[in-house]
Design a protein around this motif. Structure first.
Motif, mmCIF file in Angstrom:
data_model
loop_
_atom_site.group_PDB
_atom_site.id
_atom_site.type_symbol
_atom_site.label_atom_id
_atom_site.label_comp_id
_atom_site.label_asym_id
_atom_site.label_seq_id
_atom_site.Cartn_x
_atom_site.Cartn_y
_atom_site.Cartn_z
ATOM 1 N N LEU A 101 0.628 -1.202 -0.073
ATOM 2 C CA LEU A 101 0.043 -0.177 0.103
ATOM 3 C C LEU A 101 0.762 1.375 0.038
ATOM 4 O O LEU A 101 1.640 1.491 0.936
ATOM 5 C CB LEU A 101 -0.944 0.084 1.168
ATOM 6 N N ASP A 102 0.684 2.041 -0.861
ATOM 7 C CA ASP A 102 1.193 3.319 -1.011
ATOM 8 C C ASP A 102 0.385 4.617 -1.117
ATOM 9 O O ASP A 102 -0.705 4.391 -1.626
ATOM 10 C CB ASP A 102 2.269 3.401 -2.528
ATOM 11 N N PHE A 103 0.715 5.453 -0.402
ATOM 12 C CA PHE A 103 0.008 6.815 -0.340
ATOM 13 C C PHE A 103 0.765 7.939 -1.129
ATOM 14 O O PHE A 103 1.899 8.082 -0.947
ATOM 15 C CB PHE A 103 -0.273 7.431 1.073
ATOM 16 N N HIS A 104 -0.346 8.520 -2.083
ATOM 17 C CA HIS A 104 0.502 9.735 -2.880
ATOM 18 C C HIS A 104 -0.515 10.978 -2.381
ATOM 19 O O HIS A 104 -1.628 10.919 -2.480
ATOM 20 C CB HIS A 104 0.396 9.397 -4.228
ATOM 21 N N GLU A 105 0.045 11.959 -2.091
ATOM 22 C CA GLU A 105 -0.606 13.252 -1.558
ATOM 23 C C GLU A 105 -0.277 14.257 -2.836
ATOM 24 O O GLU A 105 0.662 14.405 -3.382
ATOM 25 C CB GLU A 105 -0.149 13.799 -0.264
ATOM 26 N N ALA A 118 0.215 10.962 -12.266
ATOM 27 C CA ALA A 118 1.101 10.653 -13.422
ATOM 28 C C ALA A 118 2.336 10.117 -12.604
ATOM 29 O O ALA A 118 2.778 8.943 -13.136
ATOM 30 C CB ALA A 118 1.877 11.975 -14.023
ATOM 31 N N LYS A 119 2.967 10.223 -11.583
ATOM 32 C CA LYS A 119 3.724 9.625 -10.799
ATOM 33 C C LYS A 119 3.325 8.228 -10.442
ATOM 34 O O LYS A 119 3.979 7.534 -10.404
ATOM 35 C CB LYS A 119 4.100 10.471 -9.335
ATOM 36 N N ALA A 120 2.162 8.231 -10.099
ATOM 37 C CA ALA A 120 1.599 6.632 -9.447
ATOM 38 C C ALA A 120 1.465 5.647 -10.695
ATOM 39 O O ALA A 120 1.614 4.692 -10.807
ATOM 40 C CB ALA A 120 0.062 6.978 -8.747
ATOM 41 N N THR A 121 1.051 6.351 -11.704
ATOM 42 C CA THR A 121 0.824 5.575 -13.029
ATOM 43 C C THR A 121 2.052 4.722 -13.477
ATOM 44 O O THR A 121 1.895 3.757 -13.725
ATOM 45 C CB THR A 121 0.092 6.592 -14.371
ATOM 46 N N LYS A 144 -7.839 6.033 -18.864
ATOM 47 C CA LYS A 144 -6.486 5.552 -18.983
ATOM 48 C C LYS A 144 -5.993 4.698 -18.316
ATOM 49 O O LYS A 144 -5.613 3.280 -18.838
ATOM 50 C CB LYS A 144 -5.717 6.706 -19.362
ATOM 51 N N LEU A 145 -6.110 4.710 -16.908
ATOM 52 C CA LEU A 145 -5.543 3.829 -16.112
ATOM 53 C C LEU A 145 -6.450 2.438 -16.201
ATOM 54 O O LEU A 145 -5.792 1.432 -15.863
ATOM 55 C CB LEU A 145 -5.549 4.279 -14.597
ATOM 56 N N SER A 146 -7.515 2.482 -16.282
ATOM 57 C CA SER A 146 -8.570 1.206 -16.398
ATOM 58 C C SER A 146 -8.195 0.387 -17.566
ATOM 59 O O SER A 146 -8.022 -0.730 -17.529
ATOM 60 C CB SER A 146 -9.937 1.762 -16.221
ATOM 61 N N ARG A 147 -8.018 1.116 -18.670
ATOM 62 C CA ARG A 147 -7.435 0.350 -19.711
ATOM 63 C C ARG A 147 -6.254 -0.262 -19.630
ATOM 64 O O ARG A 147 -5.922 -0.999 -20.321
ATOM 65 C CB ARG A 147 -7.628 1.143 -21.012
ATOM 66 N N ALA A 148 -5.367 0.435 -18.716
ATOM 67 C CA ALA A 148 -3.908 0.007 -18.611
ATOM 68 C C ALA A 148 -4.125 -1.292 -17.455
ATOM 69 O O ALA A 148 -3.084 -2.068 -17.189
ATOM 70 C CB ALA A 148 -3.096 0.837 -17.943
#
Length: 358
Positions: A101-105, A118-121, A144-148
């Protein structure tokens, strides 16, 4: 590259067809929302790849590792900190599966979201928990993320026309309706009321306003609703708007602060000596509100239960990734109404440092 045929899963079908995981899931389970042509293509590709139900789930269980990111604003902390705590609690309780589990803020809604995503992708997570702000801006990101191959779970609000696999939030329309009914009980004579909102491009804020306006029109035709003030989650803007409103000709006698960003509004009222003269309904519960509720300076607050939202969002996302719950979860929690009489039942849950204005 696609997995071998005996390991093919929903994500592989989605990648091959360049469609979302949600579209593939609906087609495979014969659910509405997918055209017959798309359904045929999905079933053909599933057969070609040797897809079998729950193969993806079996693979995850064997590897015993799932990667999940939570991408959430830093502000407003007294909402998003307990939401993150709920996610952590659910992750800690996970049994039988190793979860990374990672958190991005990012600073706040509408500021820094694209950079955080963009960083998380680049890390290719199995699933992402996030709060969709401006729905139009988020739809292409979700797509975009779902299709990936990333399962997207909304929390705190929703993007219903996107490719997200589900959402968890407090029932926003009902929250606004409750606030209107509370003010109606307090205000029996002709008067003005006003709403301080976050960005109305966020579904949660728009639905709260819709519930408030509809209930006010139905139950209190003697009350006039002034134009909504969007603070855009900026404390300075909210403070200036409150000062200007309360010093103007059409000063309201009732206020609904529909975001957790209520302190700047309350501070302006306090400085003008109006906090005890205006009926105020706020949102959420944090240390600065506790003495105001105890002293009767606030009528009530509508608690959005952020800890529970975070916990359920994580649990539902993991269940989806493991194939244990392949339907799209759409959870709307009942809001908790906190008065002076029941404050003690909730105040012990508040752990942040006090920044009270009284």
């Amino acid at each position: 590259m696609l997995q071998s045929s005996n390991q093919a899963g929903i994500k592989d079908i989605a990648r091959a067809l360049k469609v979302s995981i949600g579209t593939v899931d609906r087609a495979l389970h014969d659910r509405p929302g997918v055209s017959e042509q798309t359904k045929y293509r999905v079933l053909q590709m599933a057969n070609k790849l040797g897809y079998r139900p729950n193969i993806a789930a079996q693979s995850l269980r064997l590897n015993r590792r799932i990667s999940i990111a939570a991408i959430l604003p830093k502000e407003i902390s007294h909402f998003f900190d307990p939401l993150r705590a709920g996610i952590r609690a659910a992750a800690a309780a996970t049994v039988g599966t190793q979860v990374a589990l990672d958190f991005h803020e990012y600073p706040r809604l509408s500021v820094g979201e694209e950079q955080a995503f963009a960083k998380a992708t680049s890390k290719h997570y199995d699933g992402i928990i996030f709060l969709p702000g401006n729905m139009r801006r988020f739809d292409p990101i979700i797509s975009k993320l779902s299709r990936a191959g990333t399962a997207m779970m909304c929390v705190g609000s929703d993007a219903p026309n996107s490719d997200r696999i589900g959402s968890v939030a407090t029932h926003a329309y009902v929250s606004g309706a409750i606030a209107a009914e509370l003010l109606t009980m307090k205000m029996t004579k002709k008067a003005n009321v006003a709403v301080f909102s976050g960005e109305l491009s966020t579904m949660d804020h728009a639905e709260k306003l819709r519930g408030f306006a509809a209930t006010l029109a139905l139950q209190a035709p003697h009350l006039s609703l002034l134009p909504t003030l969007e603070s855009h989650e900026r404390p300075t803007a909210a403070y200036k708007q409150a000062k200007g409103l309360m010093q103007g000709r059409n000063r309201p006698e009732g206020l609904y602060v529909s975001t957790a960003n209520g302190i700047p509004v309350l501070r302006a009222l306090e400085e003008l000596g109006l906090l005890e003269k205006v009926h105020v309904v706020t949102t959420d519960l944090y240390h600065a509100l506790i003495p105001l509720i105890e002293l009767g300076k606030i009528t009530a607050t509508i608690h959005q239960r952020p800890f529970t939202q975070g916990k359920l969002a994580f649990e539902k996302l993991v269940a989806y990734l493991l194939g244990e719950d392949q339907h799209q979860p759409y959870i709307r929690l009942a809001p908790h109404v906190v008065f002076r009489s029941n404050l003690s039942l909730f105040s012990s849950e508040v752990t942040e440092p006090s920044d009270a204005i009284v």
